[in-house]
Design an enzyme around this catalytic site. Structure first.
Site, PDB file in Angstrom:
ATOM      1  N   CYS A  82       3.672  33.119  48.165  1.00 52.38           N
ATOM      2  CA  CYS A  82       4.054  33.865  47.013  1.00 52.38           C
ATOM      3  C   CYS A  82       4.934  33.149  45.709  1.00 52.38           C
ATOM      4  O   CYS A  82       4.833  33.834  44.845  1.00 52.38           O
ATOM      5  CB  CYS A  82       5.131  35.243  47.262  1.00 52.38           C
ATOM      6  SG  CYS A  82       4.387  36.015  48.643  1.00 52.38           S
ATOM      7  N   CYS A 215       7.809  48.713  49.267  1.00 46.80           N
ATOM      8  CA  CYS A 215       7.152  47.546  49.561  1.00 46.80           C
ATOM      9  C   CYS A 215       6.104  47.355  48.471  1.00 46.80           C
ATOM     10  O   CYS A 215       5.506  48.168  47.766  1.00 46.80           O
ATOM     11  CB  CYS A 215       6.102  47.935  50.741  1.00 46.80           C
ATOM     12  SG  CYS A 215       7.223  48.341  52.348  1.00 46.80           S
ATOM     13  N   SER A 216       6.049  45.910  48.202  1.00 47.16           N
ATOM     14  CA  SER A 216       5.044  45.213  47.006  1.00 47.16           C
ATOM     15  C   SER A 216       3.655  45.839  47.632  1.00 47.16           C
ATOM     16  O   SER A 216       3.373  45.329  48.870  1.00 47.16           O
ATOM     17  CB  SER A 216       5.251  44.159  46.630  1.00 47.16           C
ATOM     18  OG  SER A 216       5.206  43.076  47.855  1.00 47.16           O
ATOM     19  N   HIS A 346       1.720  42.583  42.781  1.00 44.79           N
ATOM     20  CA  HIS A 346       1.854  41.185  43.608  1.00 44.79           C
ATOM     21  C   HIS A 346       0.594  40.416  43.888  1.00 44.79           C
ATOM     22  O   HIS A 346       0.547  40.195  44.890  1.00 44.79           O
ATOM     23  CB  HIS A 346       3.059  41.508  44.577  1.00 44.79           C
ATOM     24  CG  HIS A 346       3.530  40.336  45.428  1.00 44.79           C
ATOM     25  ND1 HIS A 346       3.692  39.000  44.511  1.00 44.79           N
ATOM     26  CD2 HIS A 346       3.927  39.674  46.624  1.00 44.79           C
ATOM     27  CE1 HIS A 346       3.910  38.101  45.500  1.00 44.79           C
ATOM     28  NE2 HIS A 346       4.317  38.481  46.403  1.00 44.79           N
TER      29      HIS A 346
END
Length: 397
Positions: A82, A215-216, A346
């Site tokens: 990430c 939550c992404s 994301h």
């Protein structure tokens, strides 16, 4: 060492996978083209490219960069989970700071699959997983459940934070409600809906205490930044839009991440803390000097953990900080004005460069309805399990 400036930024709208009929190189063309246009720079002036992505075969970076031009310049493929986009930005900045180049491009993109992010304990060859050590220790500390592994490790970190410091489910939900509220004014955000704290708490549970709205999501999208030297800025009259990268640091896991036997440390608190200390020491600035912050809120708990790692508050005080309104408009800092990963989206390889774009727009006074008034100094924090933490300090010229 040479000074480093971001002189152009661009990003696509982040979208739910398969929403648009496009491919990763289409996204890269859109974001990279926007960054070049923002800088007023042609691709022929770019000397090297750092291209970041997580899900894709070798040389996807070349395929993406070729959409911008075929000039023969080196293209380096970057994959740091990430933290990939921020790693690409750091590589580009090092080329400038070290005097190797005058103008380079950092490019990040991701085309993802629908559904939760996989990996970890369900892999066919678990021992080969980059996160095998993290998930093995997590399973020793907490019974392994059927929910997605990343949600489990962060959800378990949330449980520990609640047990150790008295953090409440409501405080965790406040993070998500804040970031969803911020995203309402961001046309590039995947979600632009406002939710109350109660809405967040009542959403479908993913892994206790985290609900879906904390939550992404998986996302498609790209981001890009043109990075240049002081000489290039002067020669091309770019001072009015140049944002200086005054300090930048990347850290990886130390023994502390495992020896403490804590999911809070497994998800990167020591890495984030150490990276923040390095940039503060290098710049002579500290938390009190910051105006706007984009940090890695892949799950609501990680925003609270990162408040503490960045020194915005003491250990265990992240819940109290968000409850006090200190991290939104009218508070001490505005954290994740873009909506953060939770609401903006994301796409792993693009996230760090989207953070760079957001901070740059605020420091240039170009953030529209979400503008942080008088912003002069910004910080971006990006973390990838496995692990890498990148912290970048930006300042308006």
């Amino acid at each position: 060492m040479n000074k480093v400036y971001v002189v152009g930024v661009g990003m696509t709208k982040f979208e739910k996978p398969e929403t648009r009929q496009w491919r990763y190189f289409d996204m890269a063309r859109e974001a990279g083209g926007a960054a070049l246009a923002d800088a007023g720079v042609g691709y022929e002036q770019i000397e090297q490219v750092a291209a970041g992505y997580v899900f894709g075969p070798s040389t996807c970076g070349q395929r993406a960069a070729y959409e911008l031009g075929l000039t023969g310049v080196p293209v380096y493929n970057v994959n740091n989970n990430c933290a990939t986009g921020s790693t690409a930005l750091m590589m580009a900045a090092q080329w400038i700071r070290g005097g190797l180049n005058e103008c380079v491009l950092a490019l990040g993109f991701e085309q993802m699959k629908k559904g939760s992010l996989g990996g970890g304990m369900n892999n066919d060859d678990f021992a080969a997983s980059p996160l095998a050590r993290q998930y093995t220790l997590m399973a020793e500390l907490h019974p392994f459940e059927a929910s997605p592994p990343t949600a489990q490790i962060f959800g378990n970190a949330a449980r520990e934070h609640m047990e150790r410091y008295g953090t409440t489910a409501e405080q965790l939900a406040m993070v998500a409600a804040k970031n969803h509220r911020h995203s309402v004014h961001n046309p590039n955000a995947q979600f632009q809906d406002e939710y109350t704290v109660q809405d967040v708490l009542e959403a479908r549970e993913i892994h206790r205490p985290l609900t879906k709205l904390q939550c992404s999501p998986t996302s498609d999208g790209a981001g890009a930044a043109v990075v240049a030297s002081e000489r290039f800025v002067d020669e091309h009259n770019l001072a009015d839009q140049a944002v200086e990268i005054i300090a930048q640091a990347m850290t990886t896991d130390t023994a502390e991440a495992f020896d403490t036997r804590s999911c809070i440390d497994l998800v990167g608190r020591p890495m984030s803390r150490d990276a923040a200390r390095k940039v503060y020491d290098a710049s002579g600035l500290g938390p009190d000097d910051l105006d706007v912050i984009e940090l890695h809120d892949c799950f609501s708990i990680n925003e609270l953990i990162t408040y503490e790692a960045l020194g915005l508050c003491g250990e265990g005080e992240g819940g109290k900080l968000v409850a006090a309104g200190a991290t939104t408009y009218g508070g001490r800092w505005v954290v994740n004005p873009s909506g953060g990963l939770i609401s903006k989206g994301h796409p792993l390889g693009a996230t760090g460069l989207a953070q760079c774009a957001e901070i740059s727009w605020h420091l240039r006074g170009k953030a529209g309805m979400r503008q942080v008034g008088g912003a002069r100094v910004g910080l971006a924090h990006n973390i990838g399990l496995g692990g890498a933490a990148v912290v970048t300090l930006f300042r308006r010229v």
